[in-house]
Design an enzyme around this catalytic site. Structure first.
Site, PDB file in Angstrom:
ATOM      1  N   LYS A  49       0.799  -1.223   0.000  1.00  0.00           N
ATOM      2  CA  LYS A  49       0.000   0.000   0.000  1.00  0.00           C
ATOM      3  C   LYS A  49       0.834   1.277   0.000  1.00  0.00           C
ATOM      4  CE  LYS A  49      -4.240  -1.757   2.130  1.00  0.00           C
ATOM      5  NZ  LYS A  49      -5.262  -1.518   3.182  1.00  0.00           N
ATOM      6  N   ASP A  70      -9.999   3.108   2.190  1.00  0.00           N
ATOM      7  CA  ASP A  70     -10.088   2.436   3.483  1.00  0.00           C
ATOM      8  C   ASP A  70     -10.731   3.310   4.547  1.00  0.00           C
ATOM      9  OD1 ASP A  70      -9.001  -0.062   2.853  1.00  0.00           O
ATOM     10  OD2 ASP A  70      -6.947   0.590   3.208  1.00  0.00           O
TER      11      ASP A  70
END
Length: 283
Positions: free
Chosen positions: A69, A105
């Site tokens: 990420k 997220d």
């Protein structure tokens, strides 16, 4: 599938546990979209090669999970402001020959938390366990939502301090995990962002359960098992609990909408995700 089928997917290491293909492919079928979602196990050493390959093959986009990420940012043409502030990307969109990174997220977490608990976020005193990519997304989202305070507890205090310093809004501070006992009494929302308690190590717990109390909501980002030992211990002590499945669902729905340009069939995706979890006995 035919020669006109479009491709999206997931890159991570490992990815064999992921339930995202079941969820996303059910969504494509429900809307009659000619796409397929595949999971690719990409080692850190091969990340750049994988991104170049996906660009060359004409992927519409892909999700990014642990451990890529942060590292994926250097392989993209553009990173949306929120993702850049967080310092992590979980969704890539191929648009007019350019790869654009986003982070869904945080928003996915907030949608899940509010939908499932009804919490008034501006009243919350938050304690976050962990300071990795997931913690960064959640912390920035909660700070943006106007919570009263955020305390970040991490094994390496310096990492927690860097995350606290990056939060431009609200009151944020850092402590080491050994200091949790000192601050947890005032906590109204505990967010567990580490991998402690994840399948197959399901009897692990990140903090002493005797510290949990009935005045708090305990939120664990882990979704396998559905109810971690931390959540079971919190529930036994009268705390409200919130599992990680909803965050997985809503961050995926937001990614779907960025790729497809239309609303995601959230109910269809939720059902597919719950069904995919059943063989593991709810985990």
């Amino acid at each position: 599938m035919d020669a006109g089928t479009g491709v999206v997917g997931l890159i991570g290491h490992p990815v064999g546990h992921s339930k995202s293909p079941e969820m996303m492919n059910r969504a494509f079928r429900a809307l009659g979209l000619p796409f397929v979602y595949l999971a690719f196990d990409v080692s850190p050493a091969e990340l750049g090669t994988a991104v170049r390959g996906m660009r060359a093959l004409g992927f519409r986009g892909w999700n990014v999970t642990i451990p890529h990420k942060v590292a994926v940012l250097e392989h993209l043409d553009e990173v949306e402001e929120t993702a850049r502030e967080i310092g992590a990307v979980n969704t890539v969109v191929a648009r007019e020959g350019r790869l654009v990174g986003y982070n869904t997220d945080g928003e996915g977490y907030l949608r899940s938390l509010v939908d499932e608990t009804g919490l008034d976020l501006v009243e919350q005193k938050v304690l976050i366990l962990g300071a990795g990519g997931a913690a960064r997304a959640v912390a920035h989202a909660l700070a943006g939502a106007g919570v009263k305070s955020i305390t970040i507890a991490n094994r390496t205090r310096e990492k927690a301090e860097r995350l606290a310093a990056s939060l431009r809004k609200g009151d944020a501070r850092a402590v080491s995990l050994s200091e949790v006992e000192r601050v947890i009494g005032e906590t109204t929302l505990l967010v567990q962002t580490t991998s402690v308690g994840m399948y197959p190590e399901t009897e692990a717990i990140p903090i002493d359960p005797s510290l949990l109390h009935e005045r708090m909501t305990v939120s664990d980002l882990i979704y396998r098992p559905r109810k971690t030992l931390l959540l079971r211990e919190a529930e036994a002590r009268g705390a409200r609990i919130h599992g990680g499945l909803g965050m997985l669902l809503h961050q995926a729905a937001l990614a779907f909408e960025k790729w497809m340009g239309k609303p995601a069939p959230v109910d269809v995706m939720r059902k597919a995700l719950e069904e995919a979890m059943e063989p593991a006995g709810g985990g």
